[in-house]
Design a protein around this motif. Sequence first.
Motif, PDB file in Angstrom:
ATOM      1  N   UNK A 166     -68.792 -63.003 -24.284  1.00 35.70           N
ATOM      2  CA  UNK A 166     -68.099 -62.113 -25.208  1.00 35.70           C
ATOM      3  C   UNK A 166     -68.717 -60.725 -25.307  1.00 35.70           C
ATOM      4  N   UNK A 167     -70.001 -60.576 -24.991  1.00 32.97           N
ATOM      5  CA  UNK A 167     -70.581 -59.234 -24.987  1.00 32.97           C
ATOM      6  C   UNK A 167     -70.050 -58.484 -23.771  1.00 32.97           C
ATOM      7  N   UNK A 168     -69.492 -57.301 -24.001  1.00 36.11           N
ATOM      8  CA  UNK A 168     -68.787 -56.567 -22.951  1.00 36.11           C
ATOM      9  C   UNK A 168     -69.184 -55.094 -22.973  1.00 36.11           C
ATOM     10  N   UNK A 169     -69.520 -54.563 -21.798  1.00 31.92           N
ATOM     11  CA  UNK A 169     -69.742 -53.123 -21.643  1.00 31.92           C
ATOM     12  C   UNK A 169     -68.489 -52.542 -21.007  1.00 31.92           C
ATOM     13  N   UNK A 170     -67.887 -51.580 -21.693  1.00 29.57           N
ATOM     14  CA  UNK A 170     -66.663 -50.938 -21.226  1.00 29.57           C
ATOM     15  C   UNK A 170     -67.015 -49.553 -20.706  1.00 29.57           C
ATOM     16  N   UNK A 171     -66.700 -49.283 -19.437  1.00 26.45           N
ATOM     17  CA  UNK A 171     -67.068 -48.027 -18.788  1.00 26.45           C
ATOM     18  C   UNK A 171     -65.871 -47.078 -18.828  1.00 26.45           C
ATOM     19  N   UNK A 172     -65.580 -46.599 -20.037  1.00 24.35           N
ATOM     20  CA  UNK A 172     -64.366 -45.790 -20.202  1.00 24.35           C
ATOM     21  C   UNK A 172     -64.482 -44.843 -21.386  1.00 24.35           C
ATOM     22  N   UNK A 173     -65.668 -44.331 -21.649  1.00 23.64           N
ATOM     23  CA  UNK A 173     -65.847 -43.385 -22.745  1.00 23.64           C
ATOM     24  C   UNK A 173     -65.908 -41.980 -22.173  1.00 23.64           C
ATOM     25  N   UNK A 174     -65.133 -41.074 -22.747  1.00 26.42           N
ATOM     26  CA  UNK A 174     -65.210 -39.680 -22.317  1.00 26.42           C
ATOM     27  C   UNK A 174     -66.549 -39.084 -22.744  1.00 26.42           C
ATOM     28  N   UNK A 175     -67.040 -38.146 -21.944  1.00 26.54           N
ATOM     29  CA  UNK A 175     -68.258 -37.445 -22.314  1.00 26.54           C
ATOM     30  C   UNK A 175     -69.492 -37.946 -21.600  1.00 26.54           C
ATOM     31  N   UNK A 176     -70.624 -37.582 -22.141  1.00 26.11           N
ATOM     32  CA  UNK A 176     -71.894 -37.812 -21.494  1.00 26.11           C
ATOM     33  C   UNK A 176     -72.398 -39.236 -21.720  1.00 26.11           C
ATOM     34  N   UNK A 177     -73.531 -39.523 -21.107  1.00 23.07           N
ATOM     35  CA  UNK A 177     -74.080 -40.883 -21.122  1.00 23.07           C
ATOM     36  C   UNK A 177     -74.933 -41.169 -22.350  1.00 23.07           C
ATOM     37  N   UNK A 178     -74.959 -40.264 -23.316  1.00 17.28           N
ATOM     38  CA  UNK A 178     -75.854 -40.470 -24.466  1.00 17.28           C
ATOM     39  C   UNK A 178     -75.118 -40.919 -25.717  1.00 17.28           C
ATOM     40  N   UNK A 179     -73.882 -41.406 -25.549  1.00 13.96           N
ATOM     41  CA  UNK A 179     -73.131 -41.943 -26.674  1.00 13.96           C
ATOM     42  C   UNK A 179     -72.586 -43.318 -26.302  1.00 13.96           C
TER      43      UNK A 179
END
Length: 370
Positions: free
Chosen positions: A160-173
């Motif tokens: 159930x723990x999921x990393x979603x690679x779809x956030x706009x912007x930089x890698x620090x959020x």
Amino acid sequence: MKERTLTLLEDMLRIHSPSRHEHQMTEYLVKYLNNIGARVYLHENQVQYGGDSPVIFAEILGTLDAPPVTLNAHTDVIEPNAELNIIKDGNQWRTDGTTTLGGDDKAGLAAILGAIDYLKRHAIPHRTFYLVITPGEEQGMLGARHTNWEEVDAEMTLPKNMIVFDNAGRADRVAYQAPCSYHFEVTIHGRKAHAGIEPEAGISAIQLASQIISELPLLRIDADTTANISTIQSDFPTNVVPDRCTFTGEVRTQSQERADQILAQYESIIQQQVGDSKHYDFKATLDYPALRSKDGGAFVQEVIEAYQAIGVQAKPQIIGGGSDANFFAAHGFNAAIVGVGMQQVHTTEEYLEIDQLLLTTEMLVHYLTQ
């Protein structure tokens, strides 16, 4: 890792994959996953929304005794994207301004495949992880929305723990919270009359609609809530008092309770202006449910610590848009949405900050090897 990740990125950017037409991108990914020995399950739900590509589920077994994790990205891009001309300008990849780049979400896919490629090429021990790669995200999260989880669970049990690679912007959020969104449609029914001879006999639906709209709370309602009117439609000759007017819009808020409250307020305002319910139709439809951390932020903190381990001082973030993660959350997934350097997404001015993509790729390698 950099060279291979960018090669994979460019390969995928050059595959035209608009929403509902992602089959070439799907074929590329399935071939890649088969070549690395992943167990692949194709969830054929595309007929439900007129698409041509399944949701890709994959299992990549590891040897480390660490909790498995699920990774997510999507295959479709915003048009216009055909005949892409990539301009590599130092740390930025962009287009010539006639198309979108497709970094949303090919950069997310590149981060995942770049990390996998590095682990496999160097035979580095890692934890078991799973992939969920969806089509149709840009047109209402179609692949995620129409997933039959009973069928999926019969084939593959995902953590159930999921990393979603779809956030706009930089890698620090690292986003952990996103709003629910409702689409609403209001139709006002008036009464026709000749506008030049006996307008007093008519009831103008346009006039009523304008009075209603003027009273609705719109745009920034509070810190967690926005609303917008997007269309107004009523087409009559100038000598006819219009008896019908429809307007549509959306309400987004971080709280389901707040959404219910705003929509109830809207209907109350309509009733006050129109009176009898037979003179109006009001319909609200859930676009996507809210996203919340399911463990008090513990998993998001794990991802933040993986960034910190490679020198990125990441912070948790609340965002105002929806993604596949919202629908996954409704099925029990606990998502952290990470940035891959995409900027000005959904426009022909879109560009990628390559260093940010590579930082997220490095973070994922670190996370999977701990």
